[in-house]
Design a protein around this motif. Sequence first.
Motif, mmCIF file in Angstrom:
data_model
loop_
_atom_site.group_PDB
_atom_site.id
_atom_site.type_symbol
_atom_site.label_atom_id
_atom_site.label_comp_id
_atom_site.label_asym_id
_atom_site.label_seq_id
_atom_site.Cartn_x
_atom_site.Cartn_y
_atom_site.Cartn_z
ATOM 1 N N GLY A 107 0.778 -1.229 0.000
ATOM 2 C CA GLY A 107 0.000 0.000 0.000
ATOM 3 C C GLY A 107 0.807 1.274 0.000
ATOM 4 N N ASP A 108 2.039 1.239 0.498
ATOM 5 C CA ASP A 108 2.834 2.472 0.509
ATOM 6 C C ASP A 108 3.878 2.489 -0.604
ATOM 7 N N ASN A 109 3.894 1.442 -1.421
ATOM 8 C CA ASN A 109 4.803 1.366 -2.565
ATOM 9 C C ASN A 109 6.269 1.557 -2.165
ATOM 10 N N SER A 110 6.632 0.956 -1.056
ATOM 11 C CA SER A 110 8.020 1.070 -0.614
ATOM 12 C C SER A 110 8.975 0.282 -1.497
ATOM 13 N N GLY A 111 8.449 -0.704 -2.249
ATOM 14 C CA GLY A 111 9.332 -1.495 -3.099
ATOM 15 C C GLY A 111 10.031 -0.675 -4.148
ATOM 16 N N ILE A 112 9.300 0.243 -4.794
ATOM 17 C CA ILE A 112 9.922 1.062 -5.819
ATOM 18 C C ILE A 112 10.920 2.022 -5.196
ATOM 19 N N LEU A 113 10.629 2.534 -4.018
ATOM 20 C CA LEU A 113 11.571 3.420 -3.325
ATOM 21 C C LEU A 113 12.880 2.689 -3.049
ATOM 22 N N LEU A 114 12.781 1.470 -2.512
ATOM 23 C CA LEU A 114 13.983 0.714 -2.155
ATOM 24 C C LEU A 114 14.785 0.325 -3.391
ATOM 25 N N ALA A 115 14.087 -0.076 -4.458
ATOM 26 C CA ALA A 115 14.793 -0.457 -5.676
ATOM 27 C C ALA A 115 15.496 0.744 -6.307
ATOM 28 N N ALA A 116 14.808 1.891 -6.350
ATOM 29 C CA ALA A 116 15.424 3.090 -6.912
ATOM 30 C C ALA A 116 16.618 3.538 -6.085
ATOM 31 N N GLU A 117 16.479 3.498 -4.769
ATOM 32 C CA GLU A 117 17.592 3.893 -3.902
ATOM 33 C C GLU A 117 18.806 3.013 -4.139
ATOM 34 N N HIS A 118 18.570 1.697 -4.209
ATOM 35 C CA HIS A 118 19.691 0.777 -4.434
ATOM 36 C C HIS A 118 20.321 1.011 -5.810
ATOM 37 N N TYR A 141 12.980 3.533 -16.307
ATOM 38 C CA TYR A 141 11.739 2.872 -16.694
ATOM 39 C C TYR A 141 11.256 2.020 -15.528
ATOM 40 N N LEU A 142 10.011 2.267 -15.079
ATOM 41 C CA LEU A 142 9.464 1.552 -13.939
ATOM 42 C C LEU A 142 7.998 1.252 -14.181
ATOM 43 N N ASP A 143 7.524 0.147 -13.625
ATOM 44 C CA ASP A 143 6.160 -0.300 -13.845
ATOM 45 C C ASP A 143 5.180 0.516 -13.006
ATOM 46 N N ALA A 144 3.923 0.594 -13.504
ATOM 47 C CA ALA A 144 2.807 1.183 -12.751
ATOM 48 C C ALA A 144 3.190 2.537 -12.158
ATOM 49 N N ILE A 145 3.685 3.418 -12.974
ATOM 50 C CA ILE A 145 4.345 4.635 -12.496
ATOM 51 C C ILE A 145 3.399 5.564 -11.730
ATOM 52 N N THR A 146 2.109 5.540 -12.054
ATOM 53 C CA THR A 146 1.173 6.428 -11.348
ATOM 54 C C THR A 146 0.251 5.675 -10.398
ATOM 55 N N LEU A 147 0.561 4.424 -10.078
ATOM 56 C CA LEU A 147 -0.239 3.669 -9.121
ATOM 57 C C LEU A 147 -0.043 4.235 -7.718
ATOM 58 N N GLY A 148 -1.141 4.362 -6.970
ATOM 59 C CA GLY A 148 -1.080 4.895 -5.616
ATOM 60 C C GLY A 148 -1.612 6.316 -5.556
ATOM 61 N N ASP A 149 -2.020 6.709 -4.373
ATOM 62 C CA ASP A 149 -2.621 8.025 -4.181
ATOM 63 C C ASP A 149 -1.713 8.919 -3.343
ATOM 64 N N GLY A 150 -1.746 10.224 -3.672
ATOM 65 C CA GLY A 150 -0.973 11.185 -2.895
ATOM 66 C C GLY A 150 0.501 10.830 -2.861
ATOM 67 N N ASP A 151 1.087 10.920 -1.683
ATOM 68 C CA ASP A 151 2.517 10.673 -1.554
ATOM 69 C C ASP A 151 2.890 9.201 -1.664
ATOM 70 N N THR A 152 1.897 8.288 -1.731
ATOM 71 C CA THR A 152 2.215 6.877 -1.950
ATOM 72 C C THR A 152 2.279 6.516 -3.431
ATOM 73 N N GLU A 153 1.998 7.474 -4.314
ATOM 74 C CA GLU A 153 2.124 7.194 -5.742
ATOM 75 C C GLU A 153 3.532 6.690 -6.052
ATOM 76 N N ARG A 154 3.609 5.717 -6.937
ATOM 77 C CA ARG A 154 4.906 5.082 -7.196
ATOM 78 C C ARG A 154 5.937 6.046 -7.767
ATOM 79 N N TYR A 155 5.528 6.981 -8.612
ATOM 80 C CA TYR A 155 6.518 7.921 -9.131
ATOM 81 C C TYR A 155 7.078 8.800 -8.013
ATOM 82 N N ARG A 156 6.223 9.236 -7.108
ATOM 83 C CA ARG A 156 6.711 10.040 -5.987
ATOM 84 C C ARG A 156 7.656 9.229 -5.106
ATOM 85 N N ARG A 157 7.334 7.956 -4.908
ATOM 86 C CA ARG A 157 8.219 7.102 -4.108
ATOM 87 C C ARG A 157 9.543 6.856 -4.843
#
Length: 343
Positions: A107-118, A141-157
Amino acid sequence: MSRPAPLPPRLPPRLRVEYVDAAGVSELLSRADVLAVLGFGEQAPRLDDPRYLRVPLQPHGEAKVEVWHALAPVDSGRDGEIAWSCDGQLLFGAIEVDEPAGHTGDGDNSGILLAAEHAYRTLTRFVGGSDYPHLLRVWNYLDAITLGDGDTERYRRFCIGRARGLGDFDASALPAATAIGRCDDARTVQIYWLASREPGTPVENPRQVSAYRYPREYGPQPPSFARAMLPPPGGAMPLLLSGTAAVVGHASQHAGALLAQLDETFANFDALLSAARARQPAMPAQFGAGTRLKVYVRDLDDLPLVAAALDARFGDRVPRILLHAAICRRELAIEIDGVHDAG
Protein backbone atom coordinates in the motif's frame (compact mmCIF):
# COMPACT_ATOMS: atom_id res chain seq x y z
CA MET A 1 33.71 -8.78 -13.38
CA SER A 2 35.60 -5.89 -14.97
CA ARG A 3 35.88 -2.13 -14.87
CA PRO A 4 36.90 0.43 -17.51
CA ALA A 5 40.60 0.21 -18.37
CA PRO A 6 43.07 3.10 -17.87
CA LEU A 7 42.24 6.01 -20.11
CA PRO A 8 44.05 7.10 -23.27
CA PRO A 9 44.91 10.77 -23.74
CA ARG A 10 41.92 13.09 -23.79
CA LEU A 11 40.22 13.44 -27.15
CA PRO A 12 37.16 15.46 -28.13
CA PRO A 13 34.08 13.36 -27.22
CA ARG A 14 31.90 12.13 -30.03
CA LEU A 15 28.38 10.72 -30.01
CA ARG A 16 26.10 10.04 -32.94
CA VAL A 17 22.66 8.49 -32.48
CA GLU A 18 20.78 6.69 -35.23
CA TYR A 19 17.65 4.55 -35.56
CA VAL A 20 18.08 1.55 -37.82
CA ASP A 21 16.20 -1.61 -38.72
CA ALA A 22 16.06 -4.06 -35.85
CA ALA A 23 17.45 -6.88 -37.98
CA GLY A 24 21.20 -7.26 -37.83
CA VAL A 25 21.86 -6.28 -34.21
CA SER A 26 24.75 -8.75 -34.01
CA GLU A 27 26.40 -7.07 -36.97
CA LEU A 28 26.00 -3.68 -35.32
CA LEU A 29 27.66 -4.97 -32.16
CA SER A 30 30.64 -6.12 -34.21
CA ARG A 31 31.51 -2.52 -35.06
CA ALA A 32 34.33 -1.03 -33.04
CA ASP A 33 32.67 2.38 -32.59
CA VAL A 34 29.33 1.17 -31.14
CA LEU A 35 28.92 2.31 -27.54
CA ALA A 36 25.35 1.03 -27.05
CA VAL A 37 22.42 -0.56 -28.87
CA LEU A 38 18.88 -0.32 -27.49
CA GLY A 39 16.19 -2.74 -28.65
CA PHE A 40 12.52 -2.13 -27.91
CA GLY A 41 9.60 -4.37 -27.05
CA GLU A 42 8.71 -8.03 -26.95
CA GLN A 43 10.28 -8.87 -30.30
CA ALA A 44 13.66 -7.33 -29.49
CA PRO A 45 16.36 -10.00 -29.18
CA ARG A 46 17.83 -11.05 -25.85
CA LEU A 47 21.62 -10.73 -26.08
CA ASP A 48 24.39 -10.97 -23.52
CA ASP A 49 26.60 -8.16 -24.86
CA PRO A 50 27.06 -5.42 -22.18
CA ARG A 51 26.54 -2.79 -24.87
CA TYR A 52 23.05 -4.09 -25.66
CA LEU A 53 19.94 -3.30 -23.63
CA ARG A 54 16.44 -4.61 -24.26
CA VAL A 55 13.97 -1.87 -23.30
CA PRO A 56 10.51 -3.23 -22.33
CA LEU A 57 8.46 -0.63 -24.22
CA GLN A 58 6.51 -1.81 -27.24
CA PRO A 59 7.20 0.14 -30.45
CA HIS A 60 4.56 1.32 -32.89
CA GLY A 61 5.16 0.56 -36.55
CA GLU A 62 8.41 -0.72 -37.98
CA ALA A 63 10.75 -2.15 -35.34
CA LYS A 64 13.92 -0.08 -34.92
CA VAL A 65 16.95 -0.14 -32.67
CA GLU A 66 18.74 2.90 -31.31
CA VAL A 67 22.48 2.89 -31.89
CA TRP A 68 25.03 5.11 -30.14
CA HIS A 69 28.24 5.58 -32.13
CA ALA A 70 31.30 6.89 -30.27
CA LEU A 71 35.07 6.73 -30.67
CA ALA A 72 36.62 3.41 -31.64
CA PRO A 73 37.66 1.16 -30.09
CA VAL A 74 34.91 0.71 -27.50
CA ASP A 75 35.65 -1.45 -24.45
CA SER A 76 32.89 -3.14 -22.42
CA GLY A 77 32.28 -5.41 -19.46
CA ARG A 78 30.24 -6.02 -16.32
CA ASP A 79 30.83 -4.97 -12.72
CA GLY A 80 28.35 -6.65 -10.41
CA GLU A 81 24.88 -5.43 -11.39
CA ILE A 82 26.19 -2.90 -13.90
CA ALA A 83 26.82 -3.46 -17.59
CA TRP A 84 29.10 -0.82 -19.07
CA SER A 85 30.95 0.28 -22.18
CA CYS A 86 33.33 3.17 -22.78
CA ASP A 87 35.46 4.76 -25.49
CA GLY A 88 37.92 6.77 -23.40
CA GLN A 89 35.65 9.84 -23.30
CA LEU A 90 32.09 8.57 -22.73
CA LEU A 91 30.64 5.81 -20.57
CA PHE A 92 27.38 3.93 -21.15
CA GLY A 93 25.98 2.04 -18.18
CA ALA A 94 22.85 0.09 -17.33
CA ILE A 95 21.39 -1.52 -14.23
CA GLU A 96 18.17 -3.44 -13.57
CA VAL A 97 16.92 -3.92 -10.01
CA ASP A 98 13.91 -6.00 -8.97
CA GLU A 99 11.67 -4.47 -6.37
CA PRO A 100 12.27 -6.43 -3.16
CA ALA A 101 9.82 -9.18 -2.27
CA GLY A 102 7.32 -8.24 0.41
CA HIS A 103 7.22 -4.57 -0.59
CA THR A 104 5.09 -4.61 -3.74
CA GLY A 105 1.61 -4.93 -2.25
CA ASP A 106 1.90 -3.11 1.06
CA GLY A 107 0.00 0.00 0.00
CA ASP A 108 2.83 2.47 0.51
CA ASN A 109 4.80 1.37 -2.56
CA SER A 110 8.02 1.07 -0.61
CA GLY A 111 9.33 -1.49 -3.10
CA ILE A 112 9.92 1.06 -5.82
CA LEU A 113 11.57 3.42 -3.32
CA LEU A 114 13.98 0.71 -2.16
CA ALA A 115 14.79 -0.46 -5.68
CA ALA A 116 15.42 3.09 -6.91
CA GLU A 117 17.59 3.89 -3.90
CA HIS A 118 19.69 0.78 -4.43
CA ALA A 119 20.01 1.34 -8.18
CA TYR A 120 21.07 4.97 -7.81
CA ARG A 121 23.45 4.30 -4.96
CA THR A 122 25.09 1.57 -7.05
CA LEU A 123 25.37 3.65 -10.22
CA THR A 124 26.53 6.73 -8.29
CA ARG A 125 29.34 4.77 -6.66
CA PHE A 126 30.31 3.19 -9.96
CA VAL A 127 30.37 6.46 -11.90
CA GLY A 128 31.97 8.39 -9.05
CA GLY A 129 34.74 5.80 -8.75
CA SER A 130 35.44 5.79 -12.47
CA ASP A 131 37.24 8.15 -14.82
CA TYR A 132 33.81 9.23 -16.11
CA PRO A 133 32.37 10.98 -13.05
CA HIS A 134 29.96 13.36 -14.82
CA LEU A 135 26.44 12.11 -15.48
CA LEU A 136 25.05 13.71 -18.63
CA ARG A 137 21.84 11.76 -19.25
CA VAL A 138 19.75 9.11 -17.45
CA TRP A 139 16.69 7.08 -18.49
CA ASN A 140 14.44 5.44 -15.87
CA TYR A 141 11.74 2.87 -16.69
CA LEU A 142 9.46 1.55 -13.94
CA ASP A 143 6.16 -0.30 -13.84
CA ALA A 144 2.81 1.18 -12.75
CA ILE A 145 4.35 4.63 -12.50
CA THR A 146 1.17 6.43 -11.35
CA LEU A 147 -0.24 3.67 -9.12
CA GLY A 148 -1.08 4.89 -5.62
CA ASP A 149 -2.62 8.02 -4.18
CA GLY A 150 -0.97 11.18 -2.89
CA ASP A 151 2.52 10.67 -1.55
CA THR A 152 2.22 6.88 -1.95
CA GLU A 153 2.12 7.19 -5.74
CA ARG A 154 4.91 5.08 -7.20
CA TYR A 155 6.52 7.92 -9.13
CA ARG A 156 6.71 10.04 -5.99
CA ARG A 157 8.22 7.10 -4.11
CA PHE A 158 10.69 6.59 -6.95
CA CYS A 159 11.76 10.24 -6.67
CA ILE A 160 12.51 9.75 -2.97
CA GLY A 161 14.56 6.63 -3.68
CA ARG A 162 16.46 8.30 -6.50
CA ALA A 163 17.39 11.29 -4.33
CA ARG A 164 18.51 9.03 -1.48
CA GLY A 165 20.64 6.98 -3.84
CA LEU A 166 22.23 10.08 -5.35
CA GLY A 167 23.24 11.22 -1.86
CA ASP A 168 24.45 14.79 -1.49
CA PHE A 169 24.05 16.44 -4.88
CA ASP A 170 24.10 19.89 -6.41
CA ALA A 171 20.64 20.37 -7.94
CA SER A 172 22.00 22.83 -10.49
CA ALA A 173 24.36 20.14 -11.86
CA LEU A 174 21.83 17.30 -12.25
CA PRO A 175 21.78 15.32 -15.51
CA ALA A 176 19.04 15.41 -18.10
CA ALA A 177 16.62 12.53 -17.56
CA THR A 178 13.46 10.66 -18.44
CA ALA A 179 11.20 8.68 -16.09
CA ILE A 180 8.60 6.61 -17.93
CA GLY A 181 6.22 3.81 -17.02
CA ARG A 182 6.66 0.28 -18.29
CA CYS A 183 3.47 -1.46 -19.39
CA ASP A 184 4.52 -5.09 -18.85
CA ASP A 185 3.67 -5.57 -15.14
CA ALA A 186 7.32 -6.35 -14.34
CA ARG A 187 8.32 -4.78 -11.04
CA THR A 188 11.88 -4.12 -12.17
CA VAL A 189 13.50 -0.71 -12.33
CA GLN A 190 15.59 -0.34 -15.47
CA ILE A 191 18.06 2.55 -15.61
CA TYR A 192 20.64 3.38 -18.23
CA TRP A 193 22.86 6.41 -18.56
CA LEU A 194 25.58 8.33 -20.35
CA ALA A 195 28.50 9.75 -18.37
CA SER A 196 31.68 11.53 -19.44
CA ARG A 197 35.15 12.59 -18.39
CA GLU A 198 34.17 16.25 -18.63
CA PRO A 199 30.98 17.92 -17.36
CA GLY A 200 28.23 19.11 -19.63
CA THR A 201 26.12 22.22 -19.06
CA PRO A 202 22.55 21.76 -17.79
CA VAL A 203 19.88 23.82 -19.56
CA GLU A 204 16.54 24.84 -18.07
CA ASN A 205 13.35 25.82 -19.89
CA PRO A 206 12.15 29.41 -19.33
CA ARG A 207 8.53 28.25 -19.78
CA GLN A 208 8.84 25.74 -16.95
CA VAL A 209 9.75 25.66 -13.29
CA SER A 210 12.91 23.60 -12.89
CA ALA A 211 11.81 20.10 -11.88
CA TYR A 212 14.05 20.14 -8.81
CA ARG A 213 12.15 23.24 -7.64
CA TYR A 214 8.63 21.84 -7.94
CA PRO A 215 6.34 22.82 -5.06
CA ARG A 216 5.27 20.37 -2.34
CA GLU A 217 2.01 19.48 -4.11
CA TYR A 218 4.00 17.17 -6.40
CA GLY A 219 5.44 15.14 -3.55
CA PRO A 220 7.93 15.34 -0.70
CA GLN A 221 10.95 15.04 -3.03
CA PRO A 222 11.07 17.06 -6.27
CA PRO A 223 12.26 15.18 -9.37
CA SER A 224 16.04 15.25 -9.74
CA PHE A 225 16.88 16.23 -13.32
CA ALA A 226 17.69 19.10 -15.68
CA ARG A 227 15.53 19.88 -18.72
CA ALA A 228 18.44 19.30 -21.14
CA MET A 229 22.20 18.91 -21.19
CA LEU A 230 24.67 20.62 -23.48
CA PRO A 231 27.61 18.27 -24.10
CA PRO A 232 31.15 18.88 -22.91
CA PRO A 233 32.81 21.52 -25.08
CA GLY A 234 35.05 20.75 -28.02
CA GLY A 235 33.47 17.51 -29.17
CA ALA A 236 30.89 16.36 -31.69
CA MET A 237 27.85 15.56 -29.58
CA PRO A 238 24.16 16.51 -29.64
CA LEU A 239 22.08 18.40 -27.12
CA LEU A 240 20.55 15.79 -24.79
CA LEU A 241 16.82 16.44 -24.32
CA SER A 242 15.01 15.32 -21.18
CA GLY A 243 11.52 13.88 -21.22
CA THR A 244 9.31 16.84 -22.15
CA ALA A 245 5.52 17.12 -21.96
CA ALA A 246 2.69 19.67 -21.87
CA VAL A 247 3.77 21.32 -18.62
CA VAL A 248 3.90 25.12 -18.32
CA GLY A 249 5.28 26.51 -15.10
CA HIS A 250 4.74 23.37 -13.05
CA ALA A 251 1.14 22.66 -14.14
CA SER A 252 -0.05 20.15 -16.71
CA GLN A 253 -1.93 21.63 -19.66
CA HIS A 254 -4.75 20.41 -21.94
CA ALA A 255 -5.98 17.40 -19.97
CA GLY A 256 -7.94 15.14 -22.30
CA ALA A 257 -6.73 16.92 -25.46
CA LEU A 258 -4.03 14.76 -27.04
CA LEU A 259 -3.07 16.96 -29.98
CA ALA A 260 -3.08 20.13 -27.89
CA GLN A 261 -0.66 18.40 -25.53
CA LEU A 262 1.53 17.53 -28.49
CA ASP A 263 1.56 21.16 -29.67
CA GLU A 264 2.39 22.37 -26.13
CA THR A 265 5.22 19.88 -25.91
CA PHE A 266 6.79 21.27 -29.06
CA ALA A 267 6.31 24.81 -27.77
CA ASN A 268 8.39 23.72 -24.78
CA PHE A 269 11.04 22.32 -27.10
CA ASP A 270 11.16 25.62 -28.99
CA ALA A 271 11.81 27.47 -25.72
CA LEU A 272 14.37 24.90 -24.63
CA LEU A 273 16.28 25.15 -27.91
CA SER A 274 16.29 28.95 -27.58
CA ALA A 275 17.79 28.64 -24.10
CA ALA A 276 20.44 26.21 -25.38
CA ARG A 277 21.24 28.40 -28.38
CA ALA A 278 21.94 31.32 -26.04
CA ARG A 279 24.98 29.31 -24.98
CA GLN A 280 25.67 27.64 -28.32
CA PRO A 281 24.42 29.88 -31.16
CA ALA A 282 25.49 27.50 -33.96
CA MET A 283 22.87 24.97 -32.88
CA PRO A 284 19.98 24.63 -35.36
CA ALA A 285 16.91 26.49 -34.11
CA GLN A 286 14.47 23.83 -35.34
CA PHE A 287 14.30 20.06 -35.23
CA GLY A 288 15.56 18.44 -38.42
CA ALA A 289 17.84 15.76 -39.81
CA GLY A 290 20.19 16.05 -36.83
CA THR A 291 17.38 15.32 -34.35
CA ARG A 292 16.30 11.93 -32.98
CA LEU A 293 13.08 11.69 -30.96
CA LYS A 294 11.63 8.97 -28.74
CA VAL A 295 7.90 9.58 -28.39
CA TYR A 296 6.12 7.95 -25.44
CA VAL A 297 2.33 7.59 -25.73
CA ARG A 298 0.14 6.51 -22.81
CA ASP A 299 -2.89 5.02 -24.58
CA LEU A 300 -2.35 2.30 -27.15
CA ASP A 301 -5.20 3.59 -29.32
CA ASP A 302 -3.54 7.03 -29.51
CA LEU A 303 -0.37 5.77 -31.17
CA PRO A 304 -1.71 6.00 -34.75
CA LEU A 305 -3.05 9.50 -34.05
CA VAL A 306 0.31 10.67 -32.75
CA ALA A 307 2.11 9.02 -35.67
CA ALA A 308 -0.12 10.86 -38.13
CA ALA A 309 0.33 14.18 -36.33
CA LEU A 310 4.12 13.79 -36.39
CA ASP A 311 4.02 12.86 -40.08
CA ALA A 312 2.06 16.06 -40.74
CA ARG A 313 4.49 18.15 -38.68
CA PHE A 314 7.82 16.70 -39.83
CA GLY A 315 7.30 14.33 -42.74
CA ASP A 316 10.43 12.20 -42.89
CA ARG A 317 12.78 15.03 -41.83
CA VAL A 318 13.03 13.99 -38.15
CA PRO A 319 13.80 10.34 -37.38
CA ARG A 320 11.70 9.06 -34.47
CA ILE A 321 10.51 6.01 -32.56
CA LEU A 322 7.02 5.78 -31.05
CA LEU A 323 6.64 3.70 -27.89
CA HIS A 324 3.67 2.62 -25.79
CA ALA A 325 4.49 3.85 -22.28
CA ALA A 326 2.84 5.45 -19.25
CA ILE A 327 3.61 9.09 -18.41
CA CYS A 328 4.46 10.14 -14.85
CA ARG A 329 1.32 12.29 -14.52
CA ARG A 330 -2.06 10.68 -15.10
CA GLU A 331 -3.44 13.64 -17.02
CA LEU A 332 -0.58 13.64 -19.52
CA ALA A 333 -0.97 11.54 -22.66
CA ILE A 334 2.42 12.03 -24.28
CA GLU A 335 6.07 12.73 -23.50
CA ILE A 336 9.04 13.11 -25.84
CA ASP A 337 12.79 12.99 -25.35
CA GLY A 338 15.74 12.72 -27.71
CA VAL A 339 18.87 14.38 -29.02
CA HIS A 340 19.37 17.43 -31.23
CA ASP A 341 22.40 18.33 -33.30
CA ALA A 342 24.39 20.80 -31.21
CA GLY A 343 25.89 22.46 -34.26
